[in-house]
Design a protein around this motif. Sequence first.
Motif, short mmCIF file in Angstrom:
data_model
loop_
_atom_site.label_atom_id
_atom_site.label_comp_id
_atom_site.label_asym_id
_atom_site.label_seq_id
_atom_site.Cartn_x
_atom_site.Cartn_y
_atom_site.Cartn_z
N LYS A 58 8.33 -1.88 -36.04
CA LYS A 58 9.70 -2.39 -35.91
C LYS A 58 10.18 -2.31 -34.46
CE LYS A 58 11.21 -1.80 -40.64
NZ LYS A 58 12.12 -1.15 -41.57
N LYS A 59 9.77 -1.25 -33.77
CA LYS A 59 10.12 -1.12 -32.36
C LYS A 59 9.48 -2.25 -31.55
CE LYS A 59 9.79 2.05 -28.46
NZ LYS A 59 9.29 3.34 -27.98
N GLN A 60 8.22 -2.54 -31.82
CA GLN A 60 7.54 -3.63 -31.13
C GLN A 60 8.19 -4.97 -31.47
OE1 GLN A 60 4.95 -3.62 -28.83
NE2 GLN A 60 5.49 -1.45 -28.80
N MET A 61 8.57 -5.14 -32.72
CA MET A 61 9.24 -6.37 -33.14
C MET A 61 10.53 -6.55 -32.35
SD MET A 61 10.42 -7.49 -36.96
CE MET A 61 11.77 -6.33 -37.00
N GLY A 62 11.30 -5.49 -32.19
CA GLY A 62 12.54 -5.55 -31.41
C GLY A 62 12.29 -5.87 -29.95
N LEU A 63 11.23 -5.28 -29.42
CA LEU A 63 10.87 -5.52 -28.02
C LEU A 63 10.56 -7.00 -27.78
CD1 LEU A 63 10.07 -4.06 -25.27
CD2 LEU A 63 7.74 -4.20 -26.17
N TRP A 64 9.69 -7.57 -28.63
CA TRP A 64 9.32 -8.98 -28.48
C TRP A 64 10.50 -9.90 -28.78
CZ3 TRP A 64 5.28 -10.32 -25.79
CH2 TRP A 64 4.23 -9.42 -25.66
N SER A 65 11.36 -9.48 -29.67
CA SER A 65 12.56 -10.26 -29.96
C SER A 65 13.49 -10.30 -28.74
CB SER A 65 13.29 -9.66 -31.15
OG SER A 65 14.45 -10.39 -31.44
N ASP A 66 13.63 -9.15 -28.07
CA ASP A 66 14.42 -9.11 -26.83
C ASP A 66 13.81 -10.00 -25.76
OD1 ASP A 66 16.21 -7.35 -27.94
OD2 ASP A 66 15.40 -5.57 -26.92
N PHE A 67 12.49 -9.96 -25.62
CA PHE A 67 11.83 -10.83 -24.65
C PHE A 67 12.13 -12.30 -24.95
CE2 PHE A 67 8.10 -7.69 -23.84
CZ PHE A 67 8.88 -6.97 -22.96
N ALA A 68 12.04 -12.68 -26.23
CA ALA A 68 12.28 -14.07 -26.63
C ALA A 68 13.72 -14.49 -26.35
CB ALA A 68 11.94 -14.26 -28.10
N SER A 69 14.67 -13.63 -26.68
CA SER A 69 16.08 -13.99 -26.46
C SER A 69 16.41 -14.05 -24.97
CB SER A 69 17.01 -13.03 -27.19
OG SER A 69 16.88 -11.74 -26.70
N LYS A 70 15.84 -13.15 -24.18
CA LYS A 70 16.07 -13.20 -22.73
C LYS A 70 15.44 -14.45 -22.12
CE LYS A 70 16.67 -8.28 -22.09
NZ LYS A 70 16.11 -7.03 -21.59
N ALA A 71 14.28 -14.83 -22.61
CA ALA A 71 13.64 -16.05 -22.11
C ALA A 71 14.50 -17.26 -22.44
CB ALA A 71 12.24 -16.20 -22.70
N ARG A 72 15.05 -17.30 -23.66
CA ARG A 72 15.91 -18.43 -24.03
C ARG A 72 17.13 -18.49 -23.12
NH1 ARG A 72 14.49 -17.07 -29.27
NH2 ARG A 72 16.29 -15.70 -29.48
N LEU A 73 17.74 -17.33 -22.84
CA LEU A 73 18.91 -17.30 -21.96
C LEU A 73 18.56 -17.73 -20.54
CD1 LEU A 73 20.68 -14.01 -23.09
CD2 LEU A 73 21.53 -16.34 -23.36
N MET A 74 17.45 -17.23 -20.03
CA MET A 74 17.06 -17.54 -18.65
C MET A 74 16.67 -19.00 -18.49
SD MET A 74 14.94 -14.14 -17.57
CE MET A 74 14.43 -14.82 -16.02
N PHE A 75 16.01 -19.57 -19.51
CA PHE A 75 15.50 -20.93 -19.39
C PHE A 75 16.46 -21.97 -19.90
CE2 PHE A 75 11.04 -18.93 -19.96
CZ PHE A 75 11.04 -18.53 -18.63
N HIS A 76 17.56 -21.55 -20.52
CA HIS A 76 18.52 -22.51 -21.08
C HIS A 76 19.08 -23.42 -19.99
CE1 HIS A 76 21.44 -24.16 -23.81
NE2 HIS A 76 22.39 -23.93 -22.91
N GLY A 77 18.95 -24.70 -20.17
CA GLY A 77 19.46 -25.67 -19.21
C GLY A 77 18.61 -25.87 -17.99
N LYS A 78 17.51 -25.16 -17.90
CA LYS A 78 16.65 -25.28 -16.72
C LYS A 78 15.49 -26.24 -16.95
CE LYS A 78 18.02 -21.19 -14.36
NZ LYS A 78 19.00 -20.69 -15.25
N GLN A 79 15.29 -26.65 -18.20
CA GLN A 79 14.22 -27.58 -18.50
C GLN A 79 14.76 -29.00 -18.43
OE1 GLN A 79 12.84 -26.21 -22.28
NE2 GLN A 79 11.50 -24.68 -21.38
#
Length: 83
Positions: A58-79
């Motif tokens: 579950k900790k790993q799941m949360g970690l990868w989920s955070d990575f995914a959400s941060k990537a979405r925020l960082m890349f939003h509107g940049k593509q």
Amino acid sequence: VYGINWLKARARRDRWKEEVSLVRHNMLWTGLWFEYHKKMWEQRALQLTEPGKEAYAKKQMGLWSDFASKARLMFHGKQMDGI
């Protein structure tokens, strides 16, 4: 002389177009990669019965989920299309 400069400029433009395309694809694949790992750890957490291993999954799941959400925020509107 002008023809050579024009050819060099066109080659530079083509290289930049290719680079932009590669960066867009990398941005997309990064988010997909993070989502894949999140789902993989989520499946592992559901299958595990030992509390310690389940907590780790579950900790790993949360970690990868955070990575995914941060990537979405960082890349939003940049593509952007049409560059």
